[in-house]
Motif scaffolding. Structure first.
Motif, PDB file in Angstrom:
ATOM      1  N   ARG A  20      67.739  19.992 -41.154  1.00 51.73           N
ATOM      2  CA  ARG A  20      66.731  20.449 -40.186  1.00 51.73           C
ATOM      3  C   ARG A  20      65.849  19.283 -39.775  1.00 51.73           C
ATOM      4  NH1 ARG A  20      63.141  25.687 -39.708  1.00 51.73           N
ATOM      5  NH2 ARG A  20      61.329  24.810 -38.661  1.00 51.73           N
ATOM      6  N   ARG A  21      65.577  19.201 -38.474  1.00 47.95           N
ATOM      7  CA  ARG A  21      64.660  18.205 -37.916  1.00 47.95           C
ATOM      8  C   ARG A  21      63.521  18.949 -37.241  1.00 47.95           C
ATOM      9  NH1 ARG A  21      65.640  13.166 -33.812  1.00 47.95           N
ATOM     10  NH2 ARG A  21      66.903  12.466 -35.550  1.00 47.95           N
ATOM     11  N   ASP A  22      62.317  18.827 -37.773  1.00 49.02           N
ATOM     12  CA  ASP A  22      61.146  19.418 -37.128  1.00 49.02           C
ATOM     13  C   ASP A  22      60.692  18.486 -36.014  1.00 49.02           C
ATOM     14  OD1 ASP A  22      60.891  21.775 -38.702  1.00 49.02           O
ATOM     15  OD2 ASP A  22      60.150  20.537 -40.339  1.00 49.02           O
ATOM     16  N   LEU A  23      60.400  19.050 -34.858  1.00 50.86           N
ATOM     17  CA  LEU A  23      60.031  18.257 -33.689  1.00 50.86           C
ATOM     18  C   LEU A  23      58.515  18.169 -33.544  1.00 50.86           C
ATOM     19  CD1 LEU A  23      62.681  19.724 -31.248  1.00 50.86           C
ATOM     20  CD2 LEU A  23      62.807  17.601 -32.553  1.00 50.86           C
ATOM     21  N   ARG A  30      68.726  21.966 -35.784  1.00 55.56           N
ATOM     22  CA  ARG A  30      69.533  22.124 -36.995  1.00 55.56           C
ATOM     23  C   ARG A  30      70.881  21.474 -36.721  1.00 55.56           C
ATOM     24  NH1 ARG A  30      71.268  26.931 -40.899  1.00 55.56           N
ATOM     25  NH2 ARG A  30      73.291  26.079 -41.432  1.00 55.56           N
ATOM     26  N   PHE A  31      71.294  20.648 -37.641  1.00 59.26           N
ATOM     27  CA  PHE A  31      72.579  19.964 -37.543  1.00 59.26           C
ATOM     28  C   PHE A  31      73.440  20.390 -38.718  1.00 59.26           C
ATOM     29  CE2 PHE A  31      69.315  17.090 -35.869  1.00 59.26           C
ATOM     30  CZ  PHE A  31      69.797  16.860 -34.592  1.00 59.26           C
ATOM     31  N   GLU A  32      74.748  20.418 -38.517  1.00 67.43           N
ATOM     32  CA  GLU A  32      75.671  20.683 -39.613  1.00 67.43           C
ATOM     33  C   GLU A  32      76.674  19.549 -39.690  1.00 67.43           C
ATOM     34  OE1 GLU A  32      77.495  24.433 -40.202  1.00 67.43           O
ATOM     35  OE2 GLU A  32      75.652  25.536 -39.804  1.00 67.43           O
ATOM     36  N   LEU A  33      76.843  19.038 -40.902  1.00 73.50           N
ATOM     37  CA  LEU A  33      77.813  17.990 -41.177  1.00 73.50           C
ATOM     38  C   LEU A  33      78.964  18.567 -41.978  1.00 73.50           C
ATOM     39  CD1 LEU A  33      75.378  15.171 -42.381  1.00 73.50           C
ATOM     40  CD2 LEU A  33      76.257  15.558 -40.079  1.00 73.50           C
ATOM     41  N   GLU A  71      69.622  11.689 -43.589  1.00 72.46           N
ATOM     42  CA  GLU A  71      68.240  11.215 -43.459  1.00 72.46           C
ATOM     43  C   GLU A  71      67.908  10.861 -42.006  1.00 72.46           C
ATOM     44  OE1 GLU A  71      70.518   9.010 -45.451  1.00 72.46           O
ATOM     45  OE2 GLU A  71      70.444  10.736 -46.787  1.00 72.46           O
ATOM     46  N   VAL A  72      68.877  10.331 -41.297  1.00 66.11           N
ATOM     47  CA  VAL A  72      68.684   9.961 -39.890  1.00 66.11           C
ATOM     48  C   VAL A  72      68.495  11.211 -39.047  1.00 66.11           C
ATOM     49  CG1 VAL A  72      69.815   8.922 -37.885  1.00 66.11           C
ATOM     50  CG2 VAL A  72      69.912   7.777 -40.107  1.00 66.11           C
ATOM     51  N   LEU A  73      69.330  12.215 -39.279  1.00 68.14           N
ATOM     52  CA  LEU A  73      69.218  13.455 -38.511  1.00 68.14           C
ATOM     53  C   LEU A  73      67.904  14.180 -38.793  1.00 68.14           C
ATOM     54  CD1 LEU A  73      72.857  14.797 -38.840  1.00 68.14           C
ATOM     55  CD2 LEU A  73      71.779  13.791 -36.811  1.00 68.14           C
ATOM     56  N   ALA A  74      67.405  14.094 -40.003  1.00 69.02           N
ATOM     57  CA  ALA A  74      66.175  14.792 -40.368  1.00 69.02           C
ATOM     58  C   ALA A  74      64.917  14.095 -39.847  1.00 69.02           C
ATOM     59  CB  ALA A  74      66.085  14.934 -41.883  1.00 69.02           C
ATOM     60  N   ASP A  75      65.006  12.809 -39.546  1.00 69.28           N
ATOM     61  CA  ASP A  75      63.842  12.010 -39.162  1.00 69.28           C
ATOM     62  C   ASP A  75      63.573  12.109 -37.661  1.00 69.28           C
ATOM     63  OD1 ASP A  75      61.881  10.107 -38.735  1.00 69.28           O
ATOM     64  OD2 ASP A  75      62.924   8.525 -39.835  1.00 69.28           O
ATOM     65  N   SER A  76      62.521  12.807 -37.278  1.00 69.44           N
ATOM     66  CA  SER A  76      62.218  12.997 -35.853  1.00 69.44           C
ATOM     67  C   SER A  76      61.753  11.716 -35.173  1.00 69.44           C
ATOM     68  CB  SER A  76      61.162  14.094 -35.668  1.00 69.44           C
ATOM     69  OG  SER A  76      59.951  13.709 -36.282  1.00 69.44           O
ATOM     70  N   SER A  77      61.454  10.662 -35.937  1.00 71.72           N
ATOM     71  CA  SER A  77      61.077   9.398 -35.306  1.00 71.72           C
ATOM     72  C   SER A  77      62.303   8.590 -34.878  1.00 71.72           C
ATOM     73  CB  SER A  77      60.206   8.561 -36.251  1.00 71.72           C
ATOM     74  OG  SER A  77      60.967   8.082 -37.344  1.00 71.72           O
ATOM     75  N   VAL A  78      63.488   9.007 -35.326  1.00 67.83           N
ATOM     76  CA  VAL A  78      64.729   8.335 -34.939  1.00 67.83           C
ATOM     77  C   VAL A  78      65.239   8.961 -33.646  1.00 67.83           C
ATOM     78  CG1 VAL A  78      67.111   7.851 -35.591  1.00 67.83           C
ATOM     79  CG2 VAL A  78      65.313   7.798 -37.325  1.00 67.83           C
ATOM     80  N   ASN A  79      65.415   8.134 -32.633  1.00 67.01           N
ATOM     81  CA  ASN A  79      65.903   8.582 -31.338  1.00 67.01           C
ATOM     82  C   ASN A  79      67.418   8.821 -31.417  1.00 67.01           C
ATOM     83  OD1 ASN A  79      66.843   8.686 -28.651  1.00 67.01           O
ATOM     84  ND2 ASN A  79      65.123   7.452 -27.959  1.00 67.01           N
ATOM     85  N   LEU A  80      67.862  10.009 -31.069  1.00 67.12           N
ATOM     86  CA  LEU A  80      69.305  10.299 -31.130  1.00 67.12           C
ATOM     87  C   LEU A  80      70.113   9.454 -30.144  1.00 67.12           C
ATOM     88  CD1 LEU A  80      69.444  14.162 -31.665  1.00 67.12           C
ATOM     89  CD2 LEU A  80      69.769  12.341 -33.326  1.00 67.12           C
ATOM     90  N   LYS A  81      69.476   8.985 -29.085  1.00 68.84           N
ATOM     91  CA  LYS A  81      70.179   8.108 -28.145  1.00 68.84           C
ATOM     92  C   LYS A  81      70.589   6.803 -28.830  1.00 68.84           C
ATOM     93  CE  LYS A  81      69.995   6.299 -23.478  1.00 68.84           C
ATOM     94  NZ  LYS A  81      69.203   6.238 -22.244  1.00 68.84           N
TER      95      LYS A  81
END
Length: 87
Positions: A20-23, A30-33, A71-81
């Motif tokens: 889960r990534r809170d915005l 929510r992402f699933e791996l 950890e990357v997916l959960a971190d809202s400071s990481v830009n998905l682009k």
């Protein structure tokens, strides 16, 4: 248009992990791996179109079969682009 889908039992699916990534503007993603760490699914909820861009980027990551660290997916400071460009 809706496409036809096949129902599967949860036990037929490989091990999956939900992240889960809170915005910051409200809402969440929510992402699933899968068991190998590849992004398999993404969904989200938020005000207005707050999650639309991230969902589009997640779709591209899924198409590429990208493995993304939880950890990357959960971190809202990481830009998905930037994650997509690195994939």
């Amino acid at each position: 248009m809706f496409s036809a889908s096949k129902a599967v039992r949860f036990s037929d699916c490989p091990a999956r992990r939900a992240i889960r990534r809170d915005l910051p503007q409200g809402g969440w993603l929510r992402f699933e791996l899968d068991g190998a760490g590849a992004l398999m699914a993404a969904c989200g909820i938020g005000p207005g179109n707050a999650v639309a861009k991230d969902i589009r980027l997640a779709e591209k990551l899924i198409q590429r079969g990208a493995a993304v660290a939880p950890e990357v997916l959960a971190d809202s400071s990481v830009n998905l682009k930037s994650v997509l460009q690195a994939a």
